[in-house]
Motif scaffolding. Structure first.
Motif, PDB file in Angstrom:
ATOM      1  N   ALA A 165     134.985  73.309 -17.519  1.00  0.00           N
ATOM      2  CA  ALA A 165     134.077  72.256 -17.994  1.00  0.00           C
ATOM      3  C   ALA A 165     134.758  70.891 -17.999  1.00  0.00           C
ATOM      4  CB  ALA A 165     133.576  72.590 -19.398  1.00  0.00           C
ATOM      5  N   ASP A 166     136.082  70.878 -18.105  1.00  0.00           N
ATOM      6  CA  ASP A 166     136.836  69.623 -18.097  1.00  0.00           C
ATOM      7  C   ASP A 166     137.291  69.238 -16.688  1.00  0.00           C
ATOM      8  OD1 ASP A 166     137.929  67.513 -19.850  1.00  0.00           O
ATOM      9  OD2 ASP A 166     139.882  68.248 -19.138  1.00  0.00           O
ATOM     10  N   GLY A 167     136.850  69.976 -15.670  1.00  0.00           N
ATOM     11  CA  GLY A 167     137.172  69.606 -14.297  1.00  0.00           C
ATOM     12  C   GLY A 167     138.421  70.240 -13.724  1.00  0.00           C
ATOM     13  N   TRP A 168     138.905  71.300 -14.330  1.00  0.00           N
ATOM     14  CA  TRP A 168     140.080  71.997 -13.809  1.00  0.00           C
ATOM     15  C   TRP A 168     139.637  73.085 -12.830  1.00  0.00           C
ATOM     16  CZ3 TRP A 168     145.322  71.725 -15.815  1.00  0.00           C
ATOM     17  CH2 TRP A 168     145.498  70.750 -16.797  1.00  0.00           C
ATOM     18  N   ALA A 169     140.470  73.332 -11.832  1.00  0.00           N
ATOM     19  CA  ALA A 169     140.287  74.498 -10.963  1.00  0.00           C
ATOM     20  C   ALA A 169     141.001  75.657 -11.654  1.00  0.00           C
ATOM     21  CB  ALA A 169     140.895  74.245  -9.596  1.00  0.00           C
ATOM     22  N   VAL A 170     140.304  76.760 -11.829  1.00  0.00           N
ATOM     23  CA  VAL A 170     140.856  77.889 -12.577  1.00  0.00           C
ATOM     24  C   VAL A 170     140.777  79.153 -11.740  1.00  0.00           C
ATOM     25  CG1 VAL A 170     140.605  79.308 -14.646  1.00  0.00           C
ATOM     26  CG2 VAL A 170     140.165  76.852 -14.773  1.00  0.00           C
ATOM     27  N   ARG A 171     141.891  79.861 -11.680  1.00  0.00           N
ATOM     28  CA  ARG A 171     141.933  81.157 -11.010  1.00  0.00           C
ATOM     29  C   ARG A 171     142.349  82.203 -12.030  1.00  0.00           C
ATOM     30  NH1 ARG A 171     146.075  82.243  -6.307  1.00  0.00           N
ATOM     31  NH2 ARG A 171     147.296  83.088  -7.999  1.00  0.00           N
ATOM     32  N   GLU A 172     141.554  83.243 -12.154  1.00  0.00           N
ATOM     33  CA  GLU A 172     141.875  84.319 -13.082  1.00  0.00           C
ATOM     34  C   GLU A 172     142.822  85.293 -12.402  1.00  0.00           C
ATOM     35  OE1 GLU A 172     138.382  85.925 -14.976  1.00  0.00           O
ATOM     36  OE2 GLU A 172     137.458  83.934 -14.960  1.00  0.00           O
ATOM     37  N   ALA A 181     137.218  82.368 -22.533  1.00  0.00           N
ATOM     38  CA  ALA A 181     136.839  81.126 -23.225  1.00  0.00           C
ATOM     39  C   ALA A 181     137.712  79.960 -22.774  1.00  0.00           C
ATOM     40  CB  ALA A 181     136.940  81.316 -24.738  1.00  0.00           C
ATOM     41  N   TYR A 182     139.015  80.198 -22.598  1.00  0.00           N
ATOM     42  CA  TYR A 182     139.909  79.140 -22.116  1.00  0.00           C
ATOM     43  C   TYR A 182     139.506  78.709 -20.712  1.00  0.00           C
ATOM     44  CZ  TYR A 182     142.879  81.055 -25.877  1.00  0.00           C
ATOM     45  OH  TYR A 182     143.359  81.518 -27.068  1.00  0.00           O
ATOM     46  N   ALA A 183     139.159  79.672 -19.865  1.00  0.00           N
ATOM     47  CA  ALA A 183     138.738  79.357 -18.494  1.00  0.00           C
ATOM     48  C   ALA A 183     137.488  78.480 -18.515  1.00  0.00           C
ATOM     49  CB  ALA A 183     138.478  80.639 -17.709  1.00  0.00           C
ATOM     50  N   ASP A 184     136.530  78.813 -19.370  1.00  0.00           N
ATOM     51  CA  ASP A 184     135.296  78.020 -19.459  1.00  0.00           C
ATOM     52  C   ASP A 184     135.588  76.581 -19.883  1.00  0.00           C
ATOM     53  OD1 ASP A 184     133.828  80.241 -18.708  1.00  0.00           O
ATOM     54  OD2 ASP A 184     133.209  80.742 -20.758  1.00  0.00           O
ATOM     55  N   LEU A 185     136.464  76.402 -20.873  1.00  0.00           N
ATOM     56  CA  LEU A 185     136.810  75.053 -21.331  1.00  0.00           C
ATOM     57  C   LEU A 185     137.499  74.251 -20.235  1.00  0.00           C
ATOM     58  CD1 LEU A 185     138.117  75.737 -24.949  1.00  0.00           C
ATOM     59  CD2 LEU A 185     136.146  74.336 -24.311  1.00  0.00           C
ATOM     60  N   LEU A 186     138.443  74.872 -19.562  1.00  0.00           N
ATOM     61  CA  LEU A 186     139.158  74.165 -18.500  1.00  0.00           C
ATOM     62  C   LEU A 186     138.217  73.787 -17.362  1.00  0.00           C
ATOM     63  CD1 LEU A 186     142.384  76.338 -18.579  1.00  0.00           C
ATOM     64  CD2 LEU A 186     142.289  73.876 -19.057  1.00  0.00           C
ATOM     65  N   ARG A 230     147.848  92.064 -18.249  1.00  0.00           N
ATOM     66  CA  ARG A 230     147.142  91.257 -19.244  1.00  0.00           C
ATOM     67  C   ARG A 230     146.432  90.132 -18.511  1.00  0.00           C
ATOM     68  NH1 ARG A 230     151.704  89.969 -23.632  1.00  0.00           N
ATOM     69  NH2 ARG A 230     149.906  89.265 -24.819  1.00  0.00           N
ATOM     70  N   PRO A 231     145.284  89.687 -19.027  1.00  0.00           N
ATOM     71  CA  PRO A 231     144.574  88.606 -18.339  1.00  0.00           C
ATOM     72  C   PRO A 231     145.309  87.275 -18.499  1.00  0.00           C
ATOM     73  CG  PRO A 231     143.487  89.131 -20.398  1.00  0.00           C
ATOM     74  CD  PRO A 231     144.576  90.143 -20.219  1.00  0.00           C
ATOM     75  N   LYS A 232     145.378  86.517 -17.434  1.00  0.00           N
ATOM     76  CA  LYS A 232     146.013  85.196 -17.428  1.00  0.00           C
ATOM     77  C   LYS A 232     145.194  84.269 -16.540  1.00  0.00           C
ATOM     78  CE  LYS A 232     149.950  86.425 -19.466  1.00  0.00           C
ATOM     79  NZ  LYS A 232     150.093  86.203 -20.855  1.00  0.00           N
ATOM     80  N   LEU A 233     145.474  82.989 -16.659  1.00  0.00           N
ATOM     81  CA  LEU A 233     144.836  81.988 -15.814  1.00  0.00           C
ATOM     82  C   LEU A 233     145.905  81.166 -15.121  1.00  0.00           C
ATOM     83  CD1 LEU A 233     142.278  80.536 -18.390  1.00  0.00           C
ATOM     84  CD2 LEU A 233     141.834  82.276 -16.661  1.00  0.00           C
ATOM     85  N   ALA A 254     146.686  70.513 -20.395  1.00  0.00           N
ATOM     86  CA  ALA A 254     145.939  71.739 -20.686  1.00  0.00           C
ATOM     87  C   ALA A 254     146.094  72.126 -22.153  1.00  0.00           C
ATOM     88  CB  ALA A 254     146.418  72.877 -19.788  1.00  0.00           C
ATOM     89  N   THR A 255     147.296  71.985 -22.682  1.00  0.00           N
ATOM     90  CA  THR A 255     147.543  72.300 -24.089  1.00  0.00           C
ATOM     91  C   THR A 255     146.706  71.399 -24.993  1.00  0.00           C
ATOM     92  OG1 THR A 255     149.787  73.072 -23.606  1.00  0.00           O
ATOM     93  CG2 THR A 255     149.321  72.431 -25.884  1.00  0.00           C
ATOM     94  N   ALA A 256     146.681  70.106 -24.698  1.00  0.00           N
ATOM     95  CA  ALA A 256     145.909  69.166 -25.513  1.00  0.00           C
ATOM     96  C   ALA A 256     144.427  69.517 -25.499  1.00  0.00           C
ATOM     97  CB  ALA A 256     146.130  67.742 -25.024  1.00  0.00           C
ATOM     98  N   LEU A 257     143.898  69.872 -24.336  1.00  0.00           N
ATOM     99  CA  LEU A 257     142.488  70.242 -24.243  1.00  0.00           C
ATOM    100  C   LEU A 257     142.190  71.485 -25.066  1.00  0.00           C
ATOM    101  CD1 LEU A 257     139.622  70.042 -23.018  1.00  0.00           C
ATOM    102  CD2 LEU A 257     140.482  71.445 -21.138  1.00  0.00           C
TER     103      LEU A 257
END
Length: 121
Positions: free
Chosen positions: A88-95, A81-86, A100-103, A15-18
């Motif tokens: 788009a790369d095929g990650w499952a993301v939960r907000e 923006a981080y959620a959108d990138l993840l 504070r907002p986190k993923l 995730a960091t590399a992406l």
């Protein structure tokens, strides 16, 4: 048996590399104060293969020009923006919304190739 710690660490590094391809990582001083704004990825709950992703901004003061309102607005914009990138790369993301907002993100398993049927008569 799967080495859970290694898997969690690998997910965090992936995730960091992406995110580093598009955004800077937050920089901290020796007291863990934020020096420069950016994202931070850290392992989620042990053994779940999750990554926690957040945006960190220096504490507001008269010198850096940040206000509490501007910090909150920046965090929401960048976490989205981080959620959108993840995603788009095929990650499952939960907000996760706390103070504070986190993923919470995890890589989706690659679906198996469809079975090949024998040729018909």
């Amino acid at each position: 048996m799967v080495d859970v710690d290694a898997r969690d660490q690998a997910m965090t590094l992936a995730a960091t590399a992406l995110l580093l391809e598009y955004h800077p990582a937050a920089q901290f001083d020796e007291y863990s104060r934020v020096l420069t704004a950016g994202f931070l990825c850290s392992p989620g709950w042990p053994g779940r293969g999750q990554v926690r992703v957040g945006h960190h901004v220096p504490f507001p003061d008269a010198i850096n020009g940040y206000s509490f309102a501007s910090v909150a607005a920046e965090e929401y914009v960048f976490v989205e923006a981080y959620a959108d990138l993840l995603r788009a790369d095929g990650w499952a993301v939960r907000e996760v919304m706390t103070t504070r907002p986190k993923l919470l993100a995890s890589q989706l398993a690659v679906p198996p190739e469809p079975a090949r049927l024998p040729a018909g008569p």
